[in-house]
Structures are given as structure tokens and as C-alpha cells.
Design an enzyme around this catalytic site. Structure first.
Site, PDB file in Angstrom:
ATOM      1  N   ASP A  12       0.864  -1.190   0.000  1.00  0.00           N
ATOM      2  CA  ASP A  12       0.000   0.000   0.000  1.00  0.00           C
ATOM      3  C   ASP A  12       0.895   1.232   0.000  1.00  0.00           C
ATOM      4  O   ASP A  12       2.103   1.153   0.250  1.00  0.00           O
ATOM      5  CB  ASP A  12      -0.890  -0.005   1.257  1.00  0.00           C
ATOM      6  CG  ASP A  12      -1.740   1.260   1.367  1.00  0.00           C
ATOM      7  OD1 ASP A  12      -2.362   1.646   0.361  1.00  0.00           O
ATOM      8  OD2 ASP A  12      -1.763   1.883   2.449  1.00  0.00           O
ATOM      9  N   SER A  13       0.274   2.381  -0.229  1.00  0.00           N
ATOM     10  CA  SER A  13       1.014   3.637  -0.187  1.00  0.00           C
ATOM     11  C   SER A  13       1.461   3.991   1.231  1.00  0.00           C
ATOM     12  O   SER A  13       2.284   4.882   1.405  1.00  0.00           O
ATOM     13  CB  SER A  13       0.133   4.758  -0.732  1.00  0.00           C
ATOM     14  OG  SER A  13      -1.088   4.789  -0.009  1.00  0.00           O
ATOM     15  N   CYS A  75      -4.192  -1.284  -2.010  1.00  0.00           N
ATOM     16  CA  CYS A  75      -4.343   0.162  -2.142  1.00  0.00           C
ATOM     17  C   CYS A  75      -5.282   0.406  -3.319  1.00  0.00           C
ATOM     18  O   CYS A  75      -5.033  -0.106  -4.422  1.00  0.00           O
ATOM     19  CB  CYS A  75      -2.975   0.788  -2.428  1.00  0.00           C
ATOM     20  SG  CYS A  75      -3.006   2.551  -2.793  1.00  0.00           S
ATOM     21  N   GLU A 154      -5.914   9.110   9.858  1.00  0.00           N
ATOM     22  CA  GLU A 154      -4.554   8.978  10.401  1.00  0.00           C
ATOM     23  C   GLU A 154      -4.368   9.771  11.686  1.00  0.00           C
ATOM     24  O   GLU A 154      -3.498   9.472  12.493  1.00  0.00           O
ATOM     25  CB  GLU A 154      -3.520   9.340   9.324  1.00  0.00           C
ATOM     26  CG  GLU A 154      -3.531   8.275   8.249  1.00  0.00           C
ATOM     27  CD  GLU A 154      -2.358   8.340   7.286  1.00  0.00           C
ATOM     28  OE1 GLU A 154      -1.326   8.928   7.625  1.00  0.00           O
ATOM     29  OE2 GLU A 154      -2.504   7.779   6.184  1.00  0.00           O
ATOM     30  N   CYS A 186     -11.365   3.249  -0.613  1.00  0.00           N
ATOM     31  CA  CYS A 186     -10.065   3.722  -0.133  1.00  0.00           C
ATOM     32  C   CYS A 186      -9.747   2.927   1.127  1.00  0.00           C
ATOM     33  O   CYS A 186     -10.640   2.674   1.947  1.00  0.00           O
ATOM     34  CB  CYS A 186     -10.131   5.217   0.178  1.00  0.00           C
ATOM     35  SG  CYS A 186      -8.625   5.840   0.965  1.00  0.00           S
ATOM     36  N   HIS A 188      -8.470   3.551   3.883  1.00  0.00           N
ATOM     37  CA  HIS A 188      -8.700   4.138   5.205  1.00  0.00           C
ATOM     38  C   HIS A 188     -10.174   4.098   5.623  1.00  0.00           C
ATOM     39  O   HIS A 188     -10.476   4.177   6.802  1.00  0.00           O
ATOM     40  CB  HIS A 188      -8.266   5.608   5.220  1.00  0.00           C
ATOM     41  CG  HIS A 188      -6.791   5.825   5.133  1.00  0.00           C
ATOM     42  ND1 HIS A 188      -6.033   5.364   4.088  1.00  0.00           N
ATOM     43  CD2 HIS A 188      -5.938   6.472   5.977  1.00  0.00           C
ATOM     44  CE1 HIS A 188      -4.765   5.728   4.288  1.00  0.00           C
ATOM     45  NE2 HIS A 188      -4.687   6.394   5.414  1.00  0.00           N
TER      46      HIS A 188
HETATM   47  N1  DGL Z   1      -4.130   3.765   0.176  1.00  0.00           N
HETATM   48  C1  DGL Z   1      -4.745   4.804  -0.610  1.00  0.00           C
HETATM   49  C2  DGL Z   1      -5.981   4.252  -1.308  1.00  0.00           C
HETATM   50  O1  DGL Z   1      -6.548   3.244  -0.925  1.00  0.00           O
HETATM   51  C3  DGL Z   1      -5.110   6.008   0.230  1.00  0.00           C
HETATM   52  C4  DGL Z   1      -3.937   6.841   0.683  1.00  0.00           C
HETATM   53  C5  DGL Z   1      -3.202   7.523  -0.451  1.00  0.00           C
HETATM   54  O2  DGL Z   1      -3.717   8.493  -1.043  1.00  0.00           O
HETATM   55  O3  DGL Z   1      -2.125   7.068  -0.773  1.00  0.00           O
HETATM   56  O4  DGL Z   1      -6.413   4.796  -2.282  1.00  0.00           O
END
Ligand code: DGL
Length: 273
Positions: A12-13, A75, A154, A186, A188
């Protein structure tokens, strides 16, 4: 090590993919998992397709070096923007979060109107919409980016009046379009599921692609005869975490959402890959 007991790579990012990771732990209790969070280069959600693809390719090269048997792109942004490219470049199974989430939404909707919320990149890629409509072109898919949700999550403000107010501003218009199903597109957003549900009301079904992806991953591994059958030894650490920066901050966040405590994450230089 046999093919079956090799680890699964998850990336993931940043920290968000841990919502997918925890579902993988539940669905695949016998699997070794390696997680990479690109904490140095997060967010991906405001970046271009080229950049997200380049970052994802680097991470995939790193995970391949760890000898993984399959990869989960945990992600939404990377799944929407880079998965098409990466899956052509590797010869092990790879699965993203968009298709499993889209399939479930298709099963759940009764009126044929599905909402999707996600980062700016995910929503502007229209990947959820394209995929859903490639299966059933009568479906209407309405997207809405919610860029403030990630920082609020976060900050730990999962059940906070501020988050609820922002959710109301983002989501009321979407509710007014008559959707009956809403994809939390997303990583989160599952963490603020209760707040989102309160704002959109009980009549709208929320779809959590994190859970659907874990279920789909188990199915895929079974089809390819890659499920690990041997129990993991108690003495062995089944989960390894890597990040590109801020290992301590990552550890704290991980410990707030994973069922078990993690001791730490190793920092690596992802630009080398
Ligand atoms: N993990 C990213 C997503 O699911 C969200 C956070 C980001 O913008 O990197 O799209």
C-alpha cells in the site's frame, strides 16, 4: 521452502493497506505475509498514473526479491491506476482491491445505482465505474472523492464530530442521487465505517473491498493450488513489515488496528528497486 509455504506480498502507499492486511490474517490464518507501506511517498491519491505505476513497479520488484508466491495490491489508488500494467509484468498471481469490491457491489444493489468514494486519483480513473459497467452496462456508478478522510483517519478521529461533519458535506449529495450501495473505495475508509453509515443512513449498504479482497485472495490461491497447508510454527514470526520511512509511526498505527501487536517495521530504500 515449497511454492505453497512462500509468503504473500501485500503493499500500500502507507498504513491504510493494514485494513486489508487484517482481513487477510482472518481469512488466511496459515499464510506468511509480508507488508510494504510506502510511507515516504504517501499519498498516492493525489499523484498521476505514471507516478503511481512507477512506485508500484518498484514495490513489486522489492516483493519479488522477497520470494513471494502472490501479491495483494492493498491500495485502491494503485489498484485503479497501476494494476493493469503490473499484472502483465509478473508471472505470479496478483490481485487488487477494485474488482472484488465492484463484484460485491453488483451483488448488493437492488436499484442499480452504486456510489463509490475514494481518493481523487481513484475517482478520476473511473476504474470502479468502468469495471462495474463492463459487467452490467445498465448500472449507474456515481463517484465522489473525499480527500480529507485519509488525514482524519490517520489523526485517529474515527468517531469525531469533525469527521461526521465532513462526511455529511461529502456524502449528502451522493445520498440524494438515490444510490442504495456505497463502495468504501479507499483503504482508510473501513476505519470510519460507522460514521459513514450514520451519515448515509441504514438503507444504504456499505461495501468494504478490504474484506472482499481477502476472500477473493483465498479463492485465487485455492484455484492455483497455492494455499499453505502446514501450520506456522509458534516460534516463527509469520508477518514481516517494511516501510520506506517513519517506521516508528507505522508501528504505532499498526498496533492501533491489527489484532496482534507488532514489534516494528524495517525501513528500506525503495528507490533502489
Ligand atoms: N491507500 C490509498 C488508497 O486506498 C489512500 C492513501 C493515499 O492516497 O495514498 O487509495
Amino acid at each position: 521452502m515449497t511454492e505453497k509455504n512462500k509468503p504473500i506480498g501485500v503493499f500500500d502507499s502507507g498504513v491504510g493497506g493494514l485494513t486489508v492486511f487484517r482481513e487477510l490474517i482472518n481469512e488466511l490464518p496459515k499464510e506468511r505475509l509480508i507488508y510494504f507501506g510506502d510511507t515516504a511517498r504517501v499519498p498516492y491519491g493525489s499523484k498521476s498514473k505514471d507516478t503511481v505505476t512507477k512506485y508500484s513497479e518498484q514495490i513489486v520488484r522489492f516483493l519479488m526479491e522477497q520470494n513471494v508466491k502472490a501479491i495483494v495490491v492493498a491500495c485502491n489508488t494503485a489498484s485503479a491506476m497501476a494494476l493493469d500494467t503490473i499484472e502483465k509484468e509478473i508471472d505470479i498471481p496478483i490481485i487488487g482491491v477494485v474488482k472484488p469490491g465492484a463484484h460485491t457491489a453488483l451483488k448488493m444493489t437492488r436499484v442499480g445505482k452504486i456510489g463509490v468514494i475514494g481518493t481523487e486519483a481513484t475517482i478520476s480513473s473511473e476504474m470502479y465505474s468502468k469495471y462495474i459497467r463492463s459487467i452490467d452496462e445498465k448500472m449507474q456508478v456515481i463517484g465522489k472523492s473525499c480527500p480529507l478522510f485519509c488525514p482524519l483517519v490517520e489523526e485517529g478521529l474515527w468517531e469525531d464530530p469533525v469527521t461526521e461533519e465532513i462526511a455529511r458535506r461529502y456524502l449528502i449529495e451522493l445520498v440524494d442521487t438515490g444510490i442504495d450501495t456505497l463502495i468504501l473505495g479507499c483503504t482508510h475508509y473501513p476505519l470510519i465505517k460507522r460514521t459513514v453509515q450514520r451519515v448515509v443512513g441504514e438503507d444504504i449498504t456499505l461495501v468494504n473491498p478490504a474484506y472482499e479482497t481477502a476472500v477473493e485472495c483465498r479463492k485465487l490461491l485455492r484455484e492455483r493450488d497455492l494455499l499453505n497447508e502446514e501450520p506456522i510454527r509458534i516460534s516463527e514470526n509469520a508477518f514481516t513489515f517494511y516501510v520506506s520511512d517513519e517506521a516508528e509511526k507505522f508501528r504505532r498505527f499498526a498496533n492501533s488496528i491489527l489484532p496482534m501487536g507488532i514489534l516494528g517495521a524495517k525501513k528500506i530504500d525503495i528507490e533502489r528497486y
